[in-house]
Design a protein around this motif. Structure first.
Motif, PDB file in Angstrom:
ATOM      1  N   SER A 106       0.961  -1.262  -0.096  1.00  0.00           N
ATOM      2  CA  SER A 106      -0.001  -0.193   0.042  1.00  0.00           C
ATOM      3  C   SER A 106       0.729   1.255   0.105  1.00  0.00           C
ATOM      4  CB  SER A 106      -1.008   0.045   1.158  1.00  0.00           C
ATOM      5  OG  SER A 106      -0.643   0.333   2.303  1.00  0.00           O
ATOM      6  N   THR A 107       2.241   0.929  -0.159  1.00  0.00           N
ATOM      7  CA  THR A 107       3.041   2.558  -0.308  1.00  0.00           C
ATOM      8  C   THR A 107       2.838   2.834  -1.963  1.00  0.00           C
ATOM      9  OG1 THR A 107       4.602   1.465   0.838  1.00  0.00           O
ATOM     10  CG2 THR A 107       5.375   3.195  -0.399  1.00  0.00           C
ATOM     11  N   LEU A 108       2.406   4.147  -2.047  1.00  0.00           N
ATOM     12  CA  LEU A 108       2.393   4.997  -3.093  1.00  0.00           C
ATOM     13  C   LEU A 108       3.259   5.952  -3.407  1.00  0.00           C
ATOM     14  CD1 LEU A 108      -1.258   5.815  -2.902  1.00  0.00           C
ATOM     15  CD2 LEU A 108      -0.087   3.773  -4.134  1.00  0.00           C
ATOM     16  N   LEU A 109       3.983   6.022  -4.547  1.00  0.00           N
ATOM     17  CA  LEU A 109       5.123   7.050  -5.158  1.00  0.00           C
ATOM     18  C   LEU A 109       4.551   7.766  -6.416  1.00  0.00           C
ATOM     19  CD1 LEU A 109       6.932   4.192  -4.086  1.00  0.00           C
ATOM     20  CD2 LEU A 109       8.503   5.934  -4.044  1.00  0.00           C
ATOM     21  N   LEU A 110       4.616   9.057  -6.437  1.00  0.00           N
ATOM     22  CA  LEU A 110       4.043   9.617  -7.564  1.00  0.00           C
ATOM     23  C   LEU A 110       5.235  10.529  -8.105  1.00  0.00           C
ATOM     24  CD1 LEU A 110       1.626  10.570  -9.098  1.00  0.00           C
ATOM     25  CD2 LEU A 110       1.165  12.342  -7.483  1.00  0.00           C
ATOM     26  N   TYR A 111       5.452  10.389  -9.221  1.00  0.00           N
ATOM     27  CA  TYR A 111       6.284  10.855 -10.107  1.00  0.00           C
ATOM     28  C   TYR A 111       5.834  11.668 -11.363  1.00  0.00           C
ATOM     29  CZ  TYR A 111       9.951   7.973  -8.127  1.00  0.00           C
ATOM     30  OH  TYR A 111      10.963   7.171  -7.342  1.00  0.00           O
ATOM     31  N   LYS A 112       6.669  13.015 -11.590  1.00  0.00           N
ATOM     32  CA  LYS A 112       6.088  13.730 -12.801  1.00  0.00           C
ATOM     33  C   LYS A 112       7.636  13.481 -13.490  1.00  0.00           C
ATOM     34  CE  LYS A 112       4.404  16.297 -16.006  1.00  0.00           C
ATOM     35  NZ  LYS A 112       3.680  17.454 -15.988  1.00  0.00           N
ATOM     36  N   GLY A 113       7.824  12.693 -14.617  1.00  0.00           N
ATOM     37  CA  GLY A 113       8.982  12.604 -15.275  1.00  0.00           C
ATOM     38  C   GLY A 113       9.952  11.913 -13.942  1.00  0.00           C
ATOM     39  N   ASP A 114      11.246  12.517 -13.929  1.00  0.00           N
ATOM     40  CA  ASP A 114      11.950  12.080 -13.047  1.00  0.00           C
ATOM     41  C   ASP A 114      12.097  12.635 -11.684  1.00  0.00           C
ATOM     42  OD1 ASP A 114      13.093  14.454 -13.695  1.00  0.00           O
ATOM     43  OD2 ASP A 114      14.960  13.425 -14.094  1.00  0.00           O
ATOM     44  N   LYS A 115      10.881  13.528 -11.272  1.00  0.00           N
ATOM     45  CA  LYS A 115      10.807  14.147 -10.048  1.00  0.00           C
ATOM     46  C   LYS A 115       9.837  13.523  -9.374  1.00  0.00           C
ATOM     47  CE  LYS A 115       9.508  18.749  -8.061  1.00  0.00           C
ATOM     48  NZ  LYS A 115       9.412  18.164  -6.817  1.00  0.00           N
ATOM     49  N   GLN A 116      10.207  13.036  -8.138  1.00  0.00           N
ATOM     50  CA  GLN A 116       9.177  12.521  -7.118  1.00  0.00           C
ATOM     51  C   GLN A 116       8.399  13.487  -6.459  1.00  0.00           C
ATOM     52  OE1 GLN A 116      10.627   9.135  -4.520  1.00  0.00           O
ATOM     53  NE2 GLN A 116       9.051   9.715  -3.136  1.00  0.00           N
ATOM     54  N   PHE A 117       7.194  13.498  -6.593  1.00  0.00           N
ATOM     55  CA  PHE A 117       6.146  14.337  -5.983  1.00  0.00           C
ATOM     56  C   PHE A 117       5.699  14.005  -4.457  1.00  0.00           C
ATOM     57  CE2 PHE A 117       5.661  16.587  -9.764  1.00  0.00           C
ATOM     58  CZ  PHE A 117       5.181  17.853  -9.567  1.00  0.00           C
ATOM     59  N   TRP A 118       5.748  12.726  -4.457  1.00  0.00           N
ATOM     60  CA  TRP A 118       4.883  12.291  -3.189  1.00  0.00           C
ATOM     61  C   TRP A 118       5.212  10.987  -2.823  1.00  0.00           C
ATOM     62  CZ3 TRP A 118      -0.072   9.566  -3.126  1.00  0.00           C
ATOM     63  CH2 TRP A 118      -0.912   9.560  -2.068  1.00  0.00           C
ATOM     64  N   TYR A 119       5.335  10.500  -1.627  1.00  0.00           N
ATOM     65  CA  TYR A 119       5.320   9.341  -1.025  1.00  0.00           C
ATOM     66  C   TYR A 119       4.225   8.912   0.145  1.00  0.00           C
ATOM     67  CZ  TYR A 119       8.104   5.432   1.141  1.00  0.00           C
ATOM     68  OH  TYR A 119       8.322   4.136   1.765  1.00  0.00           O
ATOM     69  N   SER A 120       3.675   7.865   0.165  1.00  0.00           N
ATOM     70  CA  SER A 120       2.673   7.619   0.895  1.00  0.00           C
ATOM     71  C   SER A 120       2.569   6.239   1.374  1.00  0.00           C
ATOM     72  CB  SER A 120       1.429   8.365   0.727  1.00  0.00           C
ATOM     73  OG  SER A 120       0.426   7.954   1.450  1.00  0.00           O
ATOM     74  N   VAL A 121       2.179   6.053   2.568  1.00  0.00           N
ATOM     75  CA  VAL A 121       1.734   4.596   3.139  1.00  0.00           C
ATOM     76  C   VAL A 121       0.289   4.603   3.522  1.00  0.00           C
ATOM     77  CG1 VAL A 121       2.716   2.447   4.177  1.00  0.00           C
ATOM     78  CG2 VAL A 121       4.137   4.138   3.725  1.00  0.00           C
ATOM     79  N   ALA A 122      -0.230   3.763   2.890  1.00  0.00           N
ATOM     80  CA  ALA A 122      -1.695   3.219   3.173  1.00  0.00           C
ATOM     81  C   ALA A 122      -2.754   4.534   3.105  1.00  0.00           C
ATOM     82  CB  ALA A 122      -1.646   2.635   4.578  1.00  0.00           C
ATOM     83  N   GLU A 123      -2.291   5.531   2.343  1.00  0.00           N
ATOM     84  CA  GLU A 123      -3.263   6.495   2.143  1.00  0.00           C
ATOM     85  C   GLU A 123      -4.567   6.082   1.381  1.00  0.00           C
ATOM     86  OE1 GLU A 123      -5.156   9.497   2.616  1.00  0.00           O
ATOM     87  OE2 GLU A 123      -3.018  10.089   2.954  1.00  0.00           O
ATOM     88  N   THR A 124      -5.709   6.432   1.900  1.00  0.00           N
ATOM     89  CA  THR A 124      -6.991   5.850   1.400  1.00  0.00           C
ATOM     90  C   THR A 124      -7.977   7.334   1.432  1.00  0.00           C
ATOM     91  OG1 THR A 124      -7.939   5.032   3.355  1.00  0.00           O
ATOM     92  CG2 THR A 124      -6.928   3.589   1.995  1.00  0.00           C
ATOM     93  N   ARG A 125      -7.465   8.225   1.385  1.00  0.00           N
ATOM     94  CA  ARG A 125      -8.486   9.420   1.348  1.00  0.00           C
ATOM     95  C   ARG A 125      -8.454  10.024  -0.007  1.00  0.00           C
ATOM     96  NH1 ARG A 125      -5.985  13.169   5.955  1.00  0.00           N
ATOM     97  NH2 ARG A 125      -4.212  11.942   4.779  1.00  0.00           N
ATOM     98  N   PHE A 126      -9.791  10.030  -0.724  1.00  0.00           N
ATOM     99  CA  PHE A 126      -9.755  10.246  -2.143  1.00  0.00           C
ATOM    100  C   PHE A 126      -9.152  11.617  -2.467  1.00  0.00           C
ATOM    101  CE2 PHE A 126     -11.713  12.319  -5.792  1.00  0.00           C
ATOM    102  CZ  PHE A 126     -11.167  11.504  -6.989  1.00  0.00           C
ATOM    103  N   ASN A 127      -9.619  12.650  -1.480  1.00  0.00           N
ATOM    104  CA  ASN A 127      -9.027  13.965  -1.615  1.00  0.00           C
ATOM    105  C   ASN A 127      -7.736  14.198  -1.522  1.00  0.00           C
ATOM    106  OD1 ASN A 127      -9.411  13.473   1.157  1.00  0.00           O
ATOM    107  ND2 ASN A 127      -9.340  15.887   1.531  1.00  0.00           N
TER     108      ASN A 127
END
Length: 127
Positions: free
Chosen positions: A94-115
């Protein structure tokens, strides 16, 4: 009978066309998407994880509400892709990592809030 079969096939095709698609993590694909400046969500997933299943529904919801915003979900199998679990420093499924190109924007564990997921994805598209 022919009408029933045709209806079932049409329903299946409509569902398939609208279904959110994700791909297994592949280092080459990840690099290609990064070079293109794509929005990429790395999803460290396990099929037995209820939080992971909830996250999948949220990705689908975002996709349905924002069909013009193309993003890629690359799935790292928590149980079988230990090399990538370690590389992405995922403490658990349930770990999530968000990238735009080679830049990492976000790192989260167990996030389930849609907003929260929506806000992070939207910020990646603005970059």
């Amino acid at each position: 009978m022919k009408y029933v079969i045709t209806s079932i096939i049409s329903l299946f095709m409509a569902f398939s066309a609208s279904a959110f698609e994700k791909q297994p993590f592949n280092e080459t694909l990840f690099a290609e998407l990064q070079n293109k400046g794509a929005v990429i969500m790395i999803d460290v997933y396990a099929p037995w994880c209820p939080t992971c299943k909830k996250q999948q529904k949220l990705f689908q919801q975002y996709h349905e509400q924002n069909p013009e915003k193309k993003f890629h979900v690359l799935v790292v199998d928590y149980d079988n892709d230990k090399q990538w679990v370690k590389k992405f420093r995922a403490p658990r499924q349930s770990t999530l990592l968000l990238y735009k190109g080679d830049k990492q924007f976000w790192y989260s564990v167990a996030e389930t809030r849609f907003n929260v997921i929506e806000e992070k994805l939207n910020s990646a598209f603005k970059f």
